[in-house]
Design a protein around this motif. Structure first.
Motif, mmCIF file in Angstrom:
data_model
loop_
_atom_site.group_PDB
_atom_site.id
_atom_site.type_symbol
_atom_site.label_atom_id
_atom_site.label_comp_id
_atom_site.label_asym_id
_atom_site.label_seq_id
_atom_site.Cartn_x
_atom_site.Cartn_y
_atom_site.Cartn_z
ATOM 1 N N LEU A 63 3.626 2.163 2.685
ATOM 2 C CA LEU A 63 2.189 2.332 2.472
ATOM 3 C C LEU A 63 1.920 3.283 1.312
ATOM 4 C CD1 LEU A 63 0.816 2.637 6.129
ATOM 5 C CD2 LEU A 63 0.343 0.795 4.513
ATOM 6 N N PHE A 64 2.600 4.425 1.311
ATOM 7 C CA PHE A 64 2.355 5.422 0.271
ATOM 8 C C PHE A 64 2.681 4.871 -1.114
ATOM 9 C CE2 PHE A 64 3.940 8.812 -2.501
ATOM 10 C CZ PHE A 64 2.819 9.626 -2.571
ATOM 11 N N THR A 65 3.849 4.265 -1.255
ATOM 12 C CA THR A 65 4.275 3.776 -2.567
ATOM 13 C C THR A 65 3.369 2.645 -3.060
ATOM 14 O OG1 THR A 65 6.550 4.285 -1.920
ATOM 15 C CG2 THR A 65 6.248 2.941 -3.878
ATOM 16 N N PHE A 66 3.096 1.698 -2.190
ATOM 17 C CA PHE A 66 2.273 0.551 -2.575
ATOM 18 C C PHE A 66 0.859 0.987 -2.955
ATOM 19 C CE2 PHE A 66 -0.567 -3.018 -1.585
ATOM 20 C CZ PHE A 66 0.019 -4.013 -2.348
ATOM 21 N N ILE A 67 0.245 1.833 -2.126
ATOM 22 C CA ILE A 67 -1.123 2.280 -2.409
ATOM 23 C C ILE A 67 -1.166 3.135 -3.662
ATOM 24 C CG2 ILE A 67 -3.022 3.693 -1.525
ATOM 25 C CD1 ILE A 67 -2.222 2.815 1.285
ATOM 26 N N LEU A 68 -0.174 3.996 -3.845
ATOM 27 C CA LEU A 68 -0.146 4.860 -5.024
ATOM 28 C C LEU A 68 -0.118 4.047 -6.314
ATOM 29 C CD1 LEU A 68 0.133 7.728 -6.231
ATOM 30 C CD2 LEU A 68 2.619 7.420 -6.071
ATOM 31 N N ILE A 69 0.793 3.081 -6.401
ATOM 32 C CA ILE A 69 0.904 2.295 -7.630
ATOM 33 C C ILE A 69 -0.304 1.381 -7.792
ATOM 34 C CG2 ILE A 69 2.348 0.665 -8.898
ATOM 35 C CD1 ILE A 69 4.757 1.828 -7.548
ATOM 36 N N GLN A 70 -0.852 0.878 -6.683
ATOM 37 C CA GLN A 70 -2.081 0.090 -6.769
ATOM 38 C C GLN A 70 -3.221 0.937 -7.332
ATOM 39 O OE1 GLN A 70 -2.952 -2.957 -6.502
ATOM 40 N NE2 GLN A 70 -1.892 -4.060 -4.887
ATOM 41 N N ASN A 71 -3.337 2.169 -6.862
ATOM 42 C CA ASN A 71 -4.402 3.046 -7.352
ATOM 43 C C ASN A 71 -4.257 3.321 -8.846
ATOM 44 O OD1 ASN A 71 -5.318 3.147 -4.732
ATOM 45 N ND2 ASN A 71 -4.625 5.236 -4.334
ATOM 46 N N SER A 73 -2.751 1.393 -10.988
ATOM 47 C CA SER A 73 -2.670 0.173 -11.796
ATOM 48 C C SER A 73 -3.929 -0.056 -12.631
ATOM 49 C CB SER A 73 -2.423 -1.047 -10.901
ATOM 50 O OG SER A 73 -3.534 -1.281 -10.039
ATOM 51 N N GLY A 74 -5.052 0.531 -12.222
ATOM 52 C CA GLY A 74 -6.279 0.359 -12.986
ATOM 53 C C GLY A 74 -6.216 0.987 -14.364
ATOM 54 N N MET A 75 -5.232 1.859 -14.604
ATOM 55 C CA MET A 75 -5.098 2.501 -15.915
ATOM 56 C C MET A 75 -4.131 1.769 -16.831
ATOM 57 S SD MET A 75 -5.132 6.500 -14.720
ATOM 58 C CE MET A 75 -3.951 6.231 -13.397
ATOM 59 N N LEU A 76 -3.531 0.682 -16.338
ATOM 60 C CA LEU A 76 -2.627 -0.100 -17.180
ATOM 61 C C LEU A 76 -3.414 -0.878 -18.217
ATOM 62 C CD1 LEU A 76 -0.198 -1.544 -14.460
ATOM 63 C CD2 LEU A 76 0.238 0.347 -16.038
ATOM 64 N N MET A 95 -7.834 -9.449 -14.048
ATOM 65 C CA MET A 95 -6.963 -8.554 -13.274
ATOM 66 C C MET A 95 -7.725 -7.271 -12.958
ATOM 67 S SD MET A 95 -3.189 -8.852 -15.018
ATOM 68 C CE MET A 95 -3.783 -8.261 -16.613
ATOM 69 N N ARG A 96 -7.655 -6.862 -11.695
ATOM 70 C CA ARG A 96 -8.264 -5.615 -11.251
ATOM 71 C C ARG A 96 -7.303 -4.914 -10.305
ATOM 72 N NH1 ARG A 96 -13.329 -6.269 -8.149
ATOM 73 N NH2 ARG A 96 -13.433 -4.007 -8.438
ATOM 74 N N PRO A 97 -7.448 -3.588 -10.142
ATOM 75 C CA PRO A 97 -6.615 -2.900 -9.152
ATOM 76 C C PRO A 97 -6.848 -3.487 -7.761
ATOM 77 C CG PRO A 97 -7.782 -1.329 -10.556
ATOM 78 C CD PRO A 97 -8.338 -2.668 -10.872
ATOM 79 N N GLY A 98 -5.786 -3.725 -7.043
ATOM 80 C CA GLY A 98 -5.924 -4.353 -5.736
ATOM 81 C C GLY A 98 -6.822 -3.580 -4.790
ATOM 82 N N ASN A 99 -6.742 -2.232 -4.837
ATOM 83 C CA ASN A 99 -7.526 -1.418 -3.919
ATOM 84 C C ASN A 99 -8.982 -1.269 -4.337
ATOM 85 O OD1 ASN A 99 -5.312 -1.024 -2.271
ATOM 86 N ND2 ASN A 99 -4.689 0.855 -3.292
#
Length: 241
Positions: A63-71, A73-76, A95-99
């Protein structure tokens, strides 16, 4: 969904490339992964208990890793930058951040606060412990008068009913908290970038890095707290000593 698949692929490939074949003397990549695992484990262990940490840690670190990188990802580059206008003249990004999508945060909340919580509680605590934890009289009959002890039963029952309502609302609070922070951050970056493409948005990118990490940790901590509240009673005696 596309961003979620991409993030999952990034995590799998990234960890494999960093760790490769684990060795007794870790490489730089292996050390980074081990330190992250150890740090999150040290935070979660007092919450879920020593007896539950091995069982719950795969869920918590995922949960931590997935949510962190999803959060983050909006800066990519390219994320939230390109899209098309629908028939109502609303801009739809490719494309948008999943969260930043409520569907994703609701799914994460259901997995963590409903399905995983139900499994761990019934598997390792049991229905009897759950009912007592929610509705049981927590007073010690040896320390309080018998009349007061009997009168406490309806009070603890009402408190248990309130707790049941709070349990039912956990997916709502988890999903909307994460969605609101990520969606708000995405809009903030888009507005700052539209005002000035250079220099001005930079501090807000650092702010989003901090908020993304905090929200990933908060989501994971709350999941651990929900599980630990029921399953961590076995370590009470050890903590007392």
């Amino acid at each position: 969904m596309v961003m979620s698949w991409a993030i999952s692929l990034i995590i799998i490939v990234g960890v494999r490339l960093m760790v490769k074949k684990p060795t007794l003397i870790p490489s730089a990549g292996q050390a980074v992964v081990e330190n992250m695992l150890g740090g999150i484990r040290d935070i979660m262990e007092p919450i879920v208990g020593k007896s539950m940490i091995k069982k719950t840690f795969p869920l918590l670190i995922a949960l931590f890793t997935f949510i962190l990188i999803q959060n983050w990802s909006g800066m990519l580059p390219g994320v939230g930058a390109f899209g098309f206008y629908d028939e109502h003249e609303h801009l739809k990004y490719w494309m948008r951040p999943g969260n930043a999508d409520l569907n994703m945060t609701i799914a994460l909340a259901l997995v963590s606060a409903v399905f995983a919580w139900t499994y761990f509680v019934f598997r390792y605590a049991g229905l009897k412990v759950l009912i007592y934890d929610l509705f049981g009289n927590k007073a010690d009959p040896k320390e309080v008068p018998k009349v007061i002890y009997v009168l406490l039963f309806p009070i603890f029952f009402m408190v248990g009913m309130i707790e049941v309502v709070s349990i039912l609302f956990r997916p709502v609070s988890l999903s909307f908290r994460l969605f609101g922070n990520v969606f708000g951050g995405e809009n903030l970056l888009a507005n700052m970038t539209s005002l000035a493409s250079w220099i001005v948005p930079v501090p807000f990118y650092f702010l989003e890095i901090l908020i993304g990490a905090v929200q990933a940790l908060v989501f994971t901590l709350l999941t651990a707290v929900y599980i630990g509240l029921i399953c961590n009673h076995g370590d009470d005696e050890e903590h007392a000593h």
